[in-house]
Design a protein around this motif. Structure first.
Motif, PDB file in Angstrom:
ATOM      1  N   ALA A 128      33.416  29.681  36.903  1.00 37.49           N
ATOM      2  CA  ALA A 128      34.812  30.104  36.942  1.00 37.49           C
ATOM      3  C   ALA A 128      35.336  30.106  38.375  1.00 37.49           C
ATOM      4  CB  ALA A 128      34.961  31.498  36.330  1.00 37.49           C
ATOM      5  N   VAL A 129      34.501  30.549  39.324  1.00 34.38           N
ATOM      6  CA  VAL A 129      34.908  30.548  40.732  1.00 34.38           C
ATOM      7  C   VAL A 129      35.161  29.124  41.206  1.00 34.38           C
ATOM      8  CG1 VAL A 129      34.205  31.129  43.084  1.00 34.38           C
ATOM      9  CG2 VAL A 129      33.641  32.671  41.200  1.00 34.38           C
ATOM     10  N   LEU A 130      34.235  28.225  40.917  1.00 34.73           N
ATOM     11  CA  LEU A 130      34.375  26.837  41.366  1.00 34.73           C
ATOM     12  C   LEU A 130      35.555  26.151  40.680  1.00 34.73           C
ATOM     13  CD1 LEU A 130      30.597  25.820  41.401  1.00 34.73           C
ATOM     14  CD2 LEU A 130      32.050  26.422  43.355  1.00 34.73           C
ATOM     15  N   PHE A 131      35.728  26.405  39.398  1.00 30.46           N
ATOM     16  CA  PHE A 131      36.841  25.798  38.661  1.00 30.46           C
ATOM     17  C   PHE A 131      38.175  26.309  39.194  1.00 30.46           C
ATOM     18  CE2 PHE A 131      39.445  25.312  34.694  1.00 30.46           C
ATOM     19  CZ  PHE A 131      39.396  23.921  34.659  1.00 30.46           C
ATOM     20  N   ALA A 132      38.233  27.621  39.467  1.00 30.58           N
ATOM     21  CA  ALA A 132      39.466  28.202  40.003  1.00 30.58           C
ATOM     22  C   ALA A 132      39.771  27.631  41.381  1.00 30.58           C
ATOM     23  CB  ALA A 132      39.337  29.718  40.080  1.00 30.58           C
ATOM     24  N   THR A 133      38.749  27.453  42.185  1.00 28.59           N
ATOM     25  CA  THR A 133      38.943  26.907  43.526  1.00 28.59           C
ATOM     26  C   THR A 133      39.469  25.482  43.476  1.00 28.59           C
ATOM     27  OG1 THR A 133      37.116  28.280  44.329  1.00 28.59           O
ATOM     28  CG2 THR A 133      37.793  26.448  45.717  1.00 28.59           C
ATOM     29  N   ALA A 134      38.972  24.721  42.510  1.00 31.48           N
ATOM     30  CA  ALA A 134      39.349  23.307  42.427  1.00 31.48           C
ATOM     31  C   ALA A 134      40.683  23.087  41.734  1.00 31.48           C
ATOM     32  CB  ALA A 134      38.257  22.531  41.699  1.00 31.48           C
ATOM     33  N   ARG A 135      41.018  23.925  40.731  1.00 29.10           N
ATOM     34  CA  ARG A 135      42.163  23.613  39.879  1.00 29.10           C
ATOM     35  C   ARG A 135      43.289  24.630  39.902  1.00 29.10           C
ATOM     36  NH1 ARG A 135      40.825  19.506  36.323  1.00 29.10           N
ATOM     37  NH2 ARG A 135      43.084  19.418  36.099  1.00 29.10           N
ATOM     38  N   ALA A 136      43.027  25.853  40.376  1.00 30.58           N
ATOM     39  CA  ALA A 136      44.087  26.871  40.338  1.00 30.58           C
ATOM     40  C   ALA A 136      45.226  26.481  41.267  1.00 30.58           C
ATOM     41  CB  ALA A 136      43.525  28.241  40.723  1.00 30.58           C
ATOM     42  N   THR A 137      46.439  26.727  40.828  1.00 31.91           N
ATOM     43  CA  THR A 137      47.610  26.370  41.633  1.00 31.91           C
ATOM     44  C   THR A 137      47.888  27.388  42.727  1.00 31.91           C
ATOM     45  OG1 THR A 137      49.027  27.500  40.015  1.00 31.91           O
ATOM     46  CG2 THR A 137      48.668  25.132  39.721  1.00 31.91           C
ATOM     47  N   SER A 138      47.290  28.557  42.656  1.00 35.66           N
ATOM     48  CA  SER A 138      47.509  29.613  43.639  1.00 35.66           C
ATOM     49  C   SER A 138      46.177  30.026  44.236  1.00 35.66           C
ATOM     50  CB  SER A 138      48.187  30.821  42.967  1.00 35.66           C
ATOM     51  OG  SER A 138      48.077  31.975  43.759  1.00 35.66           O
ATOM     52  N   SER A 139      46.104  30.071  45.574  1.00 35.47           N
ATOM     53  CA  SER A 139      44.864  30.493  46.227  1.00 35.47           C
ATOM     54  C   SER A 139      44.564  31.958  45.941  1.00 35.47           C
ATOM     55  CB  SER A 139      44.957  30.254  47.732  1.00 35.47           C
ATOM     56  OG  SER A 139      46.038  30.989  48.297  1.00 35.47           O
ATOM     57  N   SER A 140      45.593  32.794  45.812  1.00 36.87           N
ATOM     58  CA  SER A 140      45.358  34.206  45.515  1.00 36.87           C
ATOM     59  C   SER A 140      44.806  34.373  44.097  1.00 36.87           C
ATOM     60  CB  SER A 140      46.650  35.009  45.677  1.00 36.87           C
ATOM     61  OG  SER A 140      47.635  34.574  44.751  1.00 36.87           O
ATOM     62  N   PHE A 141      45.252  33.522  43.174  1.00 40.41           N
ATOM     63  CA  PHE A 141      44.721  33.579  41.812  1.00 40.41           C
ATOM     64  C   PHE A 141      43.248  33.178  41.803  1.00 40.41           C
ATOM     65  CE2 PHE A 141      43.908  32.027  37.520  1.00 40.41           C
ATOM     66  CZ  PHE A 141      44.485  33.017  36.737  1.00 40.41           C
ATOM     67  N   ALA A 142      42.917  32.127  42.527  1.00 46.01           N
ATOM     68  CA  ALA A 142      41.525  31.683  42.592  1.00 46.01           C
ATOM     69  C   ALA A 142      40.644  32.755  43.230  1.00 46.01           C
ATOM     70  CB  ALA A 142      41.430  30.379  43.376  1.00 46.01           C
ATOM     71  N   LEU A 143      41.119  33.352  44.309  1.00 47.16           N
ATOM     72  CA  LEU A 143      40.350  34.409  44.960  1.00 47.16           C
ATOM     73  C   LEU A 143      40.225  35.620  44.048  1.00 47.16           C
ATOM     74  CD1 LEU A 143      38.888  35.419  47.447  1.00 47.16           C
ATOM     75  CD2 LEU A 143      41.088  36.036  48.449  1.00 47.16           C
ATOM     76  N   GLY A 144      41.282  35.939  43.306  1.00 46.30           N
ATOM     77  CA  GLY A 144      41.225  37.051  42.361  1.00 46.30           C
ATOM     78  C   GLY A 144      40.184  36.833  41.284  1.00 46.30           C
ATOM     79  N   ILE A 145      40.065  35.602  40.799  1.00 49.59           N
ATOM     80  CA  ILE A 145      39.024  35.280  39.813  1.00 49.59           C
ATOM     81  C   ILE A 145      37.650  35.540  40.411  1.00 49.59           C
ATOM     82  CG2 ILE A 145      37.921  33.414  38.519  1.00 49.59           C
ATOM     83  CD1 ILE A 145      40.477  34.279  37.223  1.00 49.59           C
ATOM     84  N   ALA A 146      37.438  35.092  41.659  1.00 48.18           N
ATOM     85  CA  ALA A 146      36.147  35.292  42.322  1.00 48.18           C
ATOM     86  C   ALA A 146      35.819  36.776  42.448  1.00 48.18           C
ATOM     87  CB  ALA A 146      36.158  34.628  43.698  1.00 48.18           C
ATOM     88  N   VAL A 147      36.819  37.569  42.781  1.00 46.22           N
ATOM     89  CA  VAL A 147      36.588  39.008  42.935  1.00 46.22           C
ATOM     90  C   VAL A 147      36.277  39.652  41.586  1.00 46.22           C
ATOM     91  CG1 VAL A 147      37.658  41.186  43.601  1.00 46.22           C
ATOM     92  CG2 VAL A 147      37.992  39.158  45.015  1.00 46.22           C
ATOM     93  N   MET A 148      37.003  39.273  40.549  1.00 46.21           N
ATOM     94  CA  MET A 148      36.806  39.905  39.243  1.00 46.21           C
ATOM     95  C   MET A 148      35.433  39.596  38.652  1.00 46.21           C
ATOM     96  SD  MET A 148      40.542  39.713  37.381  1.00 46.21           S
ATOM     97  CE  MET A 148      40.146  41.001  36.203  1.00 46.21           C
TER      98      MET A 148
END
Length: 413
Positions: free
Chosen positions: A288-308
């Motif tokens: 989920a972290v890697l997918f969010a980093t590669a595909r999320a449109t917002s860096s804060s959203f991707a970082l939020g996924i990593a934190v959660m």
């Protein structure tokens, strides 16, 4: 729906301020009550030990020069029995020596005052950084996280400290990478909670922050070696091995854990199957972290996924580690309304509330019930597994929406 009810909190500045005041007043009252409890005033003179008592015992051993003894469970049990003045539950110690060094100044204070200083200080820091990240959503996040905050206060645990450190990483990673690296390096006190954020920084090539964090870990390890000797590391590794055996045999209060391992083990599966279930969940969390980093449109959203997902990787995760979830939730909330329906948001909020409240309710039940009736399922672990599936679904939806948005933009051009 739950989402509609909770999101009503942020409709107006006056309503937000009211909820914040009520939540802060309640948290303050809990801190005051637990300060008297830890100080053994009145009817609590003969209480059993709680988590912060273990912190205080360890702080004292730093100055006595025998810190390595806390990693020998037989010796540690004797220390805890002496501190309790009688029978008490045993609390194994597997924190790295750096955490003992951090706790050392608390040894000069009575346990009640030390608890107040540690808990009030880390809570204030956590709330300050959470407010900075959440902004207008602060009251919203505070209401959802309230059970997790309450149980962290109740045990005197370090969930506010680890949550604040992760928040400092998030706040500074782009503009002040050195500060972000210092905060990430300080997570050596609980390294399993920093894995997902470390993977995010690696995937996004934040080399300065990663190098700084590595330097902090190495420097603090060298300092501990100079102060406590090489034997501190062999003792620590021995404690980790022994605690793994405790976990395999179910000696920990698994109903308080929020890991997949605890959920599956308490559901009746073998330790081996439960372990592989944890491995699968951890792998999905890192994906989920890697997918969010590669595909999320917002860096804060991707970082939020990593934190959660930080609390979903290790089998050794408790409800008092959940304040980190609040930091992640605050990061993804600005994008959440556009990605998730009210129904999905309701499920997300409800699962976070369940994970935080379940251990609190079970602790209250077990405190008054008869001996031998202490079994309880680890529903917090199931709640976080369900939350992970919802987060993966959001990432998939965001990935599906991105090409459509790009195509629409090109057509307008």
């Amino acid at each position: 729906m739950l989402a509609d009810t909770l999101e009503q909190v942020q409709l107006s500045p006056s309503k937000r301020a009211t909820y914040v005041r009520l939540a802060l007043a309640a948290l303050t009252a809990i801190v005051a009550f637990k300060t008297f409890w830890f100080a053994r005033w009145g009817g609590w003179a003969d209480r059993e030990l709680a988590d912060f008592d273990a912190f205080h015992i360890v702080a004292q051993r730093v100055w006595r020069g025998d810190l390595d003894q806390i990693y020998h469970f037989a010796a540690l049990l004797k220390m805890q029995l002496e501190a309790a003045g009688g029978a008490t539950g045993f609390m194994p110690w597997t924190y790295p020596p750096q955490y003992a060094l951090l706790l050392a100044p608390l040894a000069f204070l009575p346990v009640g005052l030390a608890y107040l200083l540690f808990t009030a200080g880390t809570l204030a820091l956590y709330l300050a950084v959470l407010r900075r990240i959440a902004d207008v959503n602060f009251a919203h996040v505070l209401v959802i996280l309230f059970p997790a905050l309450a149980i962290t206060i109740g045990s005197g645990q370090n969930g506010f400290l680890t949550g604040a450190l992760i928040a400092l990483v998030c706040l500074n990673v782009e503009r002040r990478p050195l500060l972000a690296g210092l905060a990430l390096g300080a997570m050596v006190i609980k390294p399993h909670l920093a894995i997902a954020v470390g993977v995010y920084l690696l995937a996004t090539r934040h080399w300065i922050a990663l190098a700084t964090a590595t330097a902090v870990v190495l420097a603090s390890s060298l300092l501990c070696t100079l102060l406590f000797g090489w034997q501190i590391w062999t003792a620590w590794l021995g404690a980790i091995k022994e605690s793994a055996s405790y976990l395999e045999q179910g000696f920990y209060p698994l109903y308080r854990m929020v890991s997949a391992y605890a959920a599956l083990y308490q559901a009746g599966l073998s330790a081996n199957i439960s372990f592989w279930g944890q491995v699968i969940v951890a792998a999905l969390a890192l994906c989920a972290v890697l997918f969010a980093t590669a595909r999320a449109t917002s860096s804060s959203f991707a970082l939020g996924i990593a934190v959660m997902v930080s609390v979903m990787i290790s089998p050794y995760a408790y409800d008092y580690d959940l304040p980190i979830l609040g930091i992640g939730l605050a990061l993804i909330l600005p994008d959440l309304a556009g990605l998730a329906s009210p129904r999905i948001r309701s499920w997300m909020y409800g699962l976070i509330l369940l994970a935080g409240a379940y251990g609190l309710l079970q602790s209250a039940r077990l405190a008054v019930q008869k001996p031998g009736q202490d079994f309880a399922p680890a529903l917090g672990g199931f709640a976080l597994m369900a939350l992970l599936l919802l987060l993966l679904g959001l990432l998939w939806r965001q990935a599906q929406l991105a090409p459509a948005s790009s195509q629409a933009a090109q057509q307008r051009l």
